[in-house]
Scaffold this motif. Structure first.
Motif, short mmCIF file in Angstrom:
data_model
loop_
_atom_site.label_atom_id
_atom_site.label_comp_id
_atom_site.label_asym_id
_atom_site.label_seq_id
_atom_site.Cartn_x
_atom_site.Cartn_y
_atom_site.Cartn_z
N CYS A 36 -17.94 97.06 -27.47
CA CYS A 36 -18.70 96.49 -28.59
C CYS A 36 -18.08 95.24 -29.20
O CYS A 36 -18.79 94.40 -29.76
CB CYS A 36 -18.86 97.54 -29.69
SG CYS A 36 -17.35 97.89 -30.63
N VAL A 38 -16.55 94.99 -31.93
CA VAL A 38 -16.60 94.98 -33.40
C VAL A 38 -15.89 96.19 -34.03
O VAL A 38 -16.13 96.53 -35.18
CB VAL A 38 -18.07 94.88 -33.92
CG1 VAL A 38 -18.66 93.53 -33.59
CG2 VAL A 38 -18.93 96.02 -33.41
N ARG A 57 -10.47 93.90 -38.96
CA ARG A 57 -11.41 94.76 -39.70
C ARG A 57 -10.65 96.02 -40.09
O ARG A 57 -10.47 96.93 -39.27
CB ARG A 57 -12.61 95.09 -38.80
CG ARG A 57 -13.69 95.86 -39.50
CD ARG A 57 -14.87 96.13 -38.57
NE ARG A 57 -15.90 96.88 -39.27
CZ ARG A 57 -16.98 97.39 -38.70
NH1 ARG A 57 -17.18 97.20 -37.41
NH2 ARG A 57 -17.86 98.07 -39.41
N ALA A 148 -22.19 90.89 -32.88
CA ALA A 148 -22.52 90.72 -31.46
C ALA A 148 -24.03 90.58 -31.29
O ALA A 148 -24.80 91.37 -31.84
CB ALA A 148 -22.03 91.94 -30.69
N TYR A 149 -24.43 89.56 -30.54
CA TYR A 149 -25.85 89.40 -30.18
C TYR A 149 -25.94 89.01 -28.71
O TYR A 149 -25.21 88.14 -28.24
CB TYR A 149 -26.52 88.33 -31.06
CG TYR A 149 -26.55 88.75 -32.51
CD1 TYR A 149 -27.37 89.80 -32.92
CD2 TYR A 149 -25.73 88.14 -33.45
CE1 TYR A 149 -27.37 90.23 -34.24
CE2 TYR A 149 -25.72 88.55 -34.77
CZ TYR A 149 -26.55 89.61 -35.16
OH TYR A 149 -26.53 90.04 -36.46
N SER A 150 -26.87 89.65 -28.01
CA SER A 150 -27.03 89.39 -26.58
C SER A 150 -27.93 88.18 -26.37
O SER A 150 -28.92 88.00 -27.09
CB SER A 150 -27.67 90.60 -25.91
OG SER A 150 -27.02 91.79 -26.34
N GLN A 163 -32.38 87.08 -29.29
CA GLN A 163 -33.48 87.76 -29.98
C GLN A 163 -32.85 88.77 -30.93
O GLN A 163 -32.18 89.72 -30.49
CB GLN A 163 -34.41 88.44 -28.96
CG GLN A 163 -35.11 87.37 -28.12
CD GLN A 163 -35.91 87.92 -26.96
OE1 GLN A 163 -35.79 89.10 -26.62
NE2 GLN A 163 -36.70 87.08 -26.33
N GLY A 170 -28.53 93.47 -44.35
CA GLY A 170 -27.44 93.10 -43.43
C GLY A 170 -26.91 91.70 -43.73
O GLY A 170 -27.69 90.78 -43.98
N VAL A 172 -25.17 89.33 -41.87
CA VAL A 172 -25.41 88.22 -40.94
C VAL A 172 -26.90 88.01 -40.70
O VAL A 172 -27.39 86.87 -40.69
CB VAL A 172 -24.63 88.44 -39.62
CG1 VAL A 172 -25.09 87.48 -38.54
CG2 VAL A 172 -23.13 88.26 -39.88
N SER A 212 -33.66 96.27 -31.28
CA SER A 212 -32.71 95.16 -31.14
C SER A 212 -32.20 95.00 -29.70
O SER A 212 -31.54 94.02 -29.39
CB SER A 212 -31.52 95.40 -32.07
OG SER A 212 -30.93 96.65 -31.76
N PRO A 216 -31.09 91.50 -24.24
CA PRO A 216 -30.40 91.53 -22.96
C PRO A 216 -31.31 91.94 -21.81
O PRO A 216 -31.13 91.48 -20.67
CB PRO A 216 -29.29 92.57 -23.17
CG PRO A 216 -29.73 93.39 -24.33
CD PRO A 216 -30.52 92.48 -25.20
N ASP A 328 -23.90 98.14 -22.85
CA ASP A 328 -22.83 97.96 -23.83
C ASP A 328 -23.26 98.71 -25.08
O ASP A 328 -24.44 98.76 -25.40
CB ASP A 328 -22.63 96.47 -24.16
CG ASP A 328 -21.73 95.79 -23.13
OD1 ASP A 328 -20.66 96.35 -22.81
OD2 ASP A 328 -22.10 94.72 -22.63
N GLU A 329 -22.30 99.27 -25.78
CA GLU A 329 -22.64 100.04 -26.96
C GLU A 329 -23.08 99.10 -28.08
O GLU A 329 -22.39 98.15 -28.39
CB GLU A 329 -21.42 100.85 -27.43
CG GLU A 329 -20.65 101.46 -26.26
CD GLU A 329 -20.55 102.96 -26.34
OE1 GLU A 329 -20.97 103.52 -27.34
OE2 GLU A 329 -20.05 103.55 -25.38
#
Ligand code: FAD
Ligand code: FES
Length: 331
Positions: A36, A38, A57, A148-150, A163, A170, A172, A212, A216, A328-329
């Motif tokens: 992930c 994150v 974090r 994280a964004y694909s 996307q 949220g 971000v 979401s 990917p 991916d998680e």
């Protein structure tokens, strides 16, 4: 900057002050396991044999007292305070196909896909590659931690598209949907992720996306078409949402359907009673259609944790080989 040595080998790499041990390791070409990026999955855990680190974090969900007692840390969050020696089991699956790098990126367009998903296109400072299915970390000044964004398009250009689903409240996504304007600049760090299209596999493709997870899967099918993989192989693309507001724009569906004669796209809505669309959960519908022939497929999926867990359970029950499953998680 600090020197990080990998125990039991002669390998070492440099970690810059604003980097983490995982990302620095990947930038140096080491196959350090992760998912992930994150602090949520725990796949990047390593043992600190010498030196001191802290986590970027502090409240990383995947880390706790037991880890601290054993001097185990999360690679994606660990920042070295001294030179370090670390122990982890490297795995070729995580060998980065492209060296991840941080770049400034300018927003050039924002286009609605569903009532709460939009495609954001950024122009990078320099062209960069990624494999279909990989992701990047989006960093916004003033907000702690990258998200994280694909990517949804294909790599190798200076335009990367994402996307992204708006998360109520949220940090971000509120910034991306409500504050950022065309021409504004953010930072993008990538590519990351190991759940990318396996171009050498001869098998059919089963792609399952929920909410979401659209991005990917769109990149993977676009990548399969661009690599000439769609001729003579079946592609089943299932997209799950709640109701008709979640149906992706027809231009996107038409594009995907038009990529090949063997491409079948099914929209599955869990809360729509109109009877126009397939009802139920996306994984149930996918297995009802494909379950008996699942061993002929490579399975790619992305989306909410509950959907991902249900798919993994089905894959296990139907004895799908681990090396035919890519994800991916998402957190
Ligand atoms: C590998 C991966 C790929 C993803 N791909 C997509 C995608 O293509 N499209 C999409 O819409 N979403 C995707 N997501 C989900 C996305 O990253 C965000 O969780 C979501 O957009 C919420 O971000 P937010 O800031 O709006 O919400 P917030 O509620 O502010 O943040 C939620 C998430 O941000 C992370 N986070 C919070 N604080 C920190 C911190 N200090 N440091 C690091 N991380 C922190 C946590 O994972 C948390 O769950 C992906 C997630 C992962 C892990
Ligand atoms: S916790 Fe580090 S990669 Fe997920």
């Amino acid at each position: 900057m600090h020197k990080i040595k990998i125990a039991g080998s002669d390998d070492e790499f440099i970690c810059m002050p604003d980097d983490t041990i995982l990302r620095a390791a990947l930038r140096a070409g080491h196959a350090m396991p992760y998912s992930c990026n994150v602090g949520s999955c725990g796949n990047c855990r390593f043992e600190l044999a010498e030196g001191t680190v802290h986590h970027a974090r502090e409240d990383s969900p995947a880390w706790g007292e037991r880890d601290l007692k054993r001097n185990r840390w999360l690679g994606c969050q660990a920042r070295p305070e001294t030179d370090c020696v670390i122990k982890f089991r490297s795995d070729a699956k995580y060998q980065p196909p492209f060296v991840p790098s941080r770049q400034s990126a300018k927003l050039v367009s924002k286009q609605s896909i569903t009532h709460d998903i939009a495609e954001f296109t950024f122009t990078l400072a320099a062209p960069a590659g990624f494999r279909p299915g990989q992701y990047a970390l989006v960093e916004i000044d003033g907000i702690d931690g990258g998200r994280a964004y694909s990517m949804s398009n294909l790599g190798g250009t200076d335009q990367w598209q994402f996307q992204i689903k708006k998360v109520p409240g949220g940090a971000v996504t509120s910034h991306l949907f409500d504050a950022i304007e065309i021409g504004d600049t953010i930072t993008i760090d990538g590519p990351y992720g190991s759940a990318y299209l396996q171009e050498n596999s001869p098998r059919n493709l089963l792609l399952i996306a929920g909410g979401s997870g659209l991005s990917p899967m769109v990149s993977i099918i676009r990548g399969a078409a661009a690599a000439g993989l769609l001729d003579g192989r079946q592609v089943n693309f299932f997209y799950g949402g709640r109701n008709q507001d979640d149906i992706p724009a027809s231009a996107l569906i038409d594009e995907i359907t038009g990529l090949g004669t063997n491409v079948d796209v099914q929209i599955v809505l869990s809360e729509d009673a109109s009877g126009t669309y397939q009802g139920g959960f996306v994984h149930d519908v996918a297995w009802a259609k494909i379950g008996d022939s699942i061993s002929d497929y490579d399975l790619y999926f992305a989306g909410p944790a509950v959907m991902a867990a249900a798919i993994q359970k089905r894959a296990y029950e139907t004895e799908l080989a681990q090396d035919q499953m890519f994800f991916d998680e998402f957190y």
